[in-house]
Design an enzyme around this catalytic site. Sequence first.
Site, PDB file in Angstrom:
ATOM      1  N   ARG A  15       6.111   5.303  -7.610  1.00 24.29           N
ATOM      2  CA  ARG A  15       4.771   5.438  -8.178  1.00 24.29           C
ATOM      3  C   ARG A  15       4.450   6.862  -8.643  1.00 24.29           C
ATOM      4  O   ARG A  15       3.469   7.099  -9.314  1.00 24.29           O
ATOM      5  CB  ARG A  15       3.731   4.964  -7.151  1.00 24.29           C
ATOM      6  CG  ARG A  15       3.722   3.469  -6.967  1.00 24.29           C
ATOM      7  CD  ARG A  15       2.939   3.027  -5.738  1.00 24.29           C
ATOM      8  NE  ARG A  15       3.722   3.177  -4.515  1.00 24.29           N
ATOM      9  CZ  ARG A  15       3.297   2.845  -3.303  1.00 24.29           C
ATOM     10  NH1 ARG A  15       2.069   2.383  -3.131  1.00 24.29           N
ATOM     11  NH2 ARG A  15       4.060   3.006  -2.233  1.00 24.29           N
ATOM     12  N   THR A  82      11.358   0.743   5.941  1.00 25.97           N
ATOM     13  CA  THR A  82      11.104   1.828   6.911  1.00 25.97           C
ATOM     14  C   THR A  82      11.780   1.558   8.253  1.00 25.97           C
ATOM     15  O   THR A  82      12.205   2.489   8.938  1.00 25.97           O
ATOM     16  CB  THR A  82       9.596   2.043   7.109  1.00 25.97           C
ATOM     17  OG1 THR A  82       8.964   0.765   7.333  1.00 25.97           O
ATOM     18  CG2 THR A  82       8.950   2.682   5.896  1.00 25.97           C
ATOM     19  N   GLU A 158       1.289  -5.412   6.452  1.00 22.02           N
ATOM     20  CA  GLU A 158       1.356  -4.764   5.149  1.00 22.02           C
ATOM     21  C   GLU A 158       0.415  -5.483   4.194  1.00 22.02           C
ATOM     22  O   GLU A 158       0.234  -6.691   4.280  1.00 22.02           O
ATOM     23  CB  GLU A 158       2.791  -4.802   4.616  1.00 22.02           C
ATOM     24  CG  GLU A 158       3.727  -3.904   5.408  1.00 22.02           C
ATOM     25  CD  GLU A 158       3.158  -2.520   5.638  1.00 22.02           C
ATOM     26  OE1 GLU A 158       2.986  -1.776   4.663  1.00 22.02           O
ATOM     27  OE2 GLU A 158       2.852  -2.178   6.796  1.00 22.02           O
ATOM     28  N   ALA A 382      -4.498  56.173 -24.379  1.00 22.25           N
ATOM     29  CA  ALA A 382      -4.631  54.825 -24.937  1.00 22.25           C
ATOM     30  C   ALA A 382      -3.562  54.549 -25.986  1.00 22.25           C
ATOM     31  O   ALA A 382      -3.174  55.442 -26.739  1.00 22.25           O
ATOM     32  CB  ALA A 382      -6.003  54.678 -25.570  1.00 22.25           C
TER      33      ALA A 382
HETATM   34  C1  UD1 Z   1       3.945   2.549   4.971  1.00 25.29           C
HETATM   35  C2  UD1 Z   1       3.635   1.607   6.132  1.00 25.29           C
HETATM   36  C3  UD1 Z   1       2.181   1.207   6.081  1.00 25.29           C
HETATM   37  C4  UD1 Z   1       1.337   2.445   6.149  1.00 25.29           C
HETATM   38  C5  UD1 Z   1       1.707   3.424   5.037  1.00 25.29           C
HETATM   39  C6  UD1 Z   1       1.013   4.747   5.264  1.00 25.29           C
HETATM   40  C7  UD1 Z   1       5.654   0.343   6.605  1.00 25.29           C
HETATM   41  C8  UD1 Z   1       6.365  -0.940   6.414  1.00 25.29           C
HETATM   42  N1  UD1 Z   1       4.475   0.442   6.035  1.00 25.29           N
HETATM   43  O1  UD1 Z   1       3.769   1.828   3.771  1.00 25.29           O
HETATM   44  O2  UD1 Z   1       1.858   0.344   7.152  1.00 25.29           O
HETATM   45  O3  UD1 Z   1      -0.030   2.101   6.063  1.00 25.29           O
HETATM   46  O4  UD1 Z   1       3.113   3.685   5.036  1.00 25.29           O
HETATM   47  O5  UD1 Z   1       1.267   5.625   4.198  1.00 25.29           O
HETATM   48  O6  UD1 Z   1       6.163   1.206   7.297  1.00 25.29           O
HETATM   49  N2  UD1 Z   1      11.197   5.218   3.443  1.00 25.29           N
HETATM   50  C9  UD1 Z   1      12.524   5.380   3.768  1.00 25.29           C
HETATM   51  N3  UD1 Z   1      13.389   4.351   3.608  1.00 25.29           N
HETATM   52  C10 UD1 Z   1      12.988   3.137   3.156  1.00 25.29           C
HETATM   53  C11 UD1 Z   1      11.630   2.959   2.814  1.00 25.29           C
HETATM   54  C12 UD1 Z   1      10.752   4.023   2.985  1.00 25.29           C
HETATM   55  O7  UD1 Z   1      12.932   6.465   4.189  1.00 25.29           O
HETATM   56  O8  UD1 Z   1      13.844   2.254   3.051  1.00 25.29           O
HETATM   57  C13 UD1 Z   1      10.274   6.345   3.594  1.00 25.29           C
HETATM   58  C14 UD1 Z   1       9.677   6.780   2.278  1.00 25.29           C
HETATM   59  O9  UD1 Z   1      10.432   7.822   1.699  1.00 25.29           O
HETATM   60  C15 UD1 Z   1       8.289   7.279   2.672  1.00 25.29           C
HETATM   61  C16 UD1 Z   1       7.982   6.503   3.936  1.00 25.29           C
HETATM   62  O10 UD1 Z   1       9.198   5.960   4.409  1.00 25.29           O
HETATM   63  O11 UD1 Z   1       8.276   8.658   2.971  1.00 25.29           O
HETATM   64  C17 UD1 Z   1       6.969   5.399   3.690  1.00 25.29           C
HETATM   65  O12 UD1 Z   1       7.451   4.546   2.697  1.00 25.29           O
HETATM   66  P1  UD1 Z   1       6.485   3.933   1.616  1.00 25.29           P
HETATM   67  O13 UD1 Z   1       7.290   3.065   0.737  1.00 25.29           O
HETATM   68  O14 UD1 Z   1       5.653   4.960   1.017  1.00 25.29           O
HETATM   69  O15 UD1 Z   1       5.619   2.989   2.589  1.00 25.29           O
HETATM   70  P2  UD1 Z   1       4.185   2.391   2.307  1.00 25.29           P
HETATM   71  O16 UD1 Z   1       4.318   1.214   1.428  1.00 25.29           O
HETATM   72  O17 UD1 Z   1       3.269   3.462   1.890  1.00 25.29           O
HETATM   73 CA    CA Z   2       3.455   5.685   1.491  1.00 27.31          CA
END
Ligand code: UD1
Ligand code: CA
Length: 467
Positions: A15, A82, A158, A382
């Site tokens: 995004r 995550t 989520e 100057a």
């Molecule tokens: C996540 C949370 C959500 C929370 C939100 C807060 C989960 C499933 N959801 O959602 O509940 O409200 O953050 O901001 O945890 N990342 C990895 N590997 C992956 C996926 C993500 O390292 O496979 C890292 C990303 O780089 C990022 C963080 O985890 O720094 C969060 O990932 P993101 O995709 O932003 O999660 P959200 O959809 O925001």
């Molecule tokens: Ca996030």
Amino acid sequence: MTFCGMILAAGKGTRMKSELPKVLHPIAGRPLLFYPVHALLEAGAQEVVVVVGHGKDRIEQMLATYFPDRVVTAFQPEQRGTGHAVACGLAKVTHTQGELALAYGDMPLLSASTFQGLLSLTQTSPALLHMLTTWADSATGYGRIIRDASASVLEVKEERDCTEVETAIREVNPGVYMVDLPFIRKAVGNLESNNAQRELLLTDVVKVAAKQGGVATQTWDFAELQGVNDRRDLAACEMRMLRRIAENHALRGVTIRDLDSVYIDHEVHIEADATLQNAVVLRGACQIKRGAFIDVGCVLEDVQVGENAYLKPYTVATQSRIGQEAQLGPFAHVRPRSTIGRRAQIGNFVELKSTQVGEGSKANHLSYLGDGDIGDHVNIGAGTIFCNYDGTHKHRTVLEEGVFVGSDSQFVAPIKVGKNAYVGTATTVTVDVPEGALAIGRVRQVNKPGYAAELRKRLRRTKADDR
Ligand code: UD1
Ligand code: CA
């Protein structure tokens, strides 16, 4: 209490619509990811593991720059969610007992106190998983906190998996957890991807903990927990960060006229009793000494400003040192590798580049002084220009102590003017001037008595002929 820390930063950050990995986008002069890692270390984490994937090399390089030997990275080759990221990270955590503090890498406003808030909660509650929750005005993008009738947490859902009623919940998951290490190792091993994203979600661990012995929560101010998903969030977080930095300086004794209009990078150091007027920008590793007064609109990058120096409005300076009680501007331009001596004065529309200016020397108006070595108590009139560039090479102009330079003079470098020498107005100096000498190099003037009227008459006549 001892604990380990883990930050998830393997995602691409789609995004953001950027070539640069999300966690490397800067806020107040440091990449996003710097802040949560710094916060964990400051809170006392024994070991910190950062999970990397997208932009792995650049992120590792950044971590090595700011946290040499203090952070270990774990590689998540594919972004499977995550929960999967935590599983990858756990392979690098050497501790087997105790607590693991977990946060996402896109939360720049986290501070040590955020983690300490959770730590103190672990001391009073035996839950397997402790987490912060927060109330968001706009909950879009966040997982919702689902509680039962007695207000115990059941799970984090989520957004994509939420019913309409659940979507309306404003209590959200910021993504800061403290979990029992043996528990999380086991729980992430059992995750399944039966959700809208088809990913292994860390948030599902919350549900498991809730079933096994409870989840303890602590509500926390959203102002510290905002995550960055797009560049609008990035700007919002940076504004909060800048305000926080300005307030911290103000509390340490810096006068800041307008806390919302200054821009001060994370790394900047400012002593008490310095003053920053409106719209001052301090980037990089600026150091401002006590009593210095930085007036409206000055933009400084990696600049040291000495005690009681006065930077008048709209002075722009980069990678340079400004001595005690020196005065610059308005509209002075000090380019890299310049040094302005004590009590020296550099005035309006004077540009310096790689130039040393001695104590008490003055160049107050309209000059280009590039590649110069200007001694103490030199006075530069100057419109003086150091002609430092011959189209191929740069050369230096040396003006020794006590030299006086009349207005509109040029120095064709390499050139040297000896101590106390005097350069007459409008001289183009092409030959070195010995100590104490007077140099004048201008065309001798001729006066023709009464000739002005004669000249005008002639000019009018030619104008009439033209018609
Ligand atoms: C996540 C949370 C959500 C929370 C939100 C807060 C989960 C499933 N959801 O959602 O509940 O409200 O953050 O901001 O945890 N990342 C990895 N590997 C992956 C996926 C993500 O390292 O496979 C890292 C990303 O780089 C990022 C963080 O985890 O720094 C969060 O990932 P993101 O995709 O932003 O999660 P959200 O959809 O925001
Ligand atoms: Ca996030």
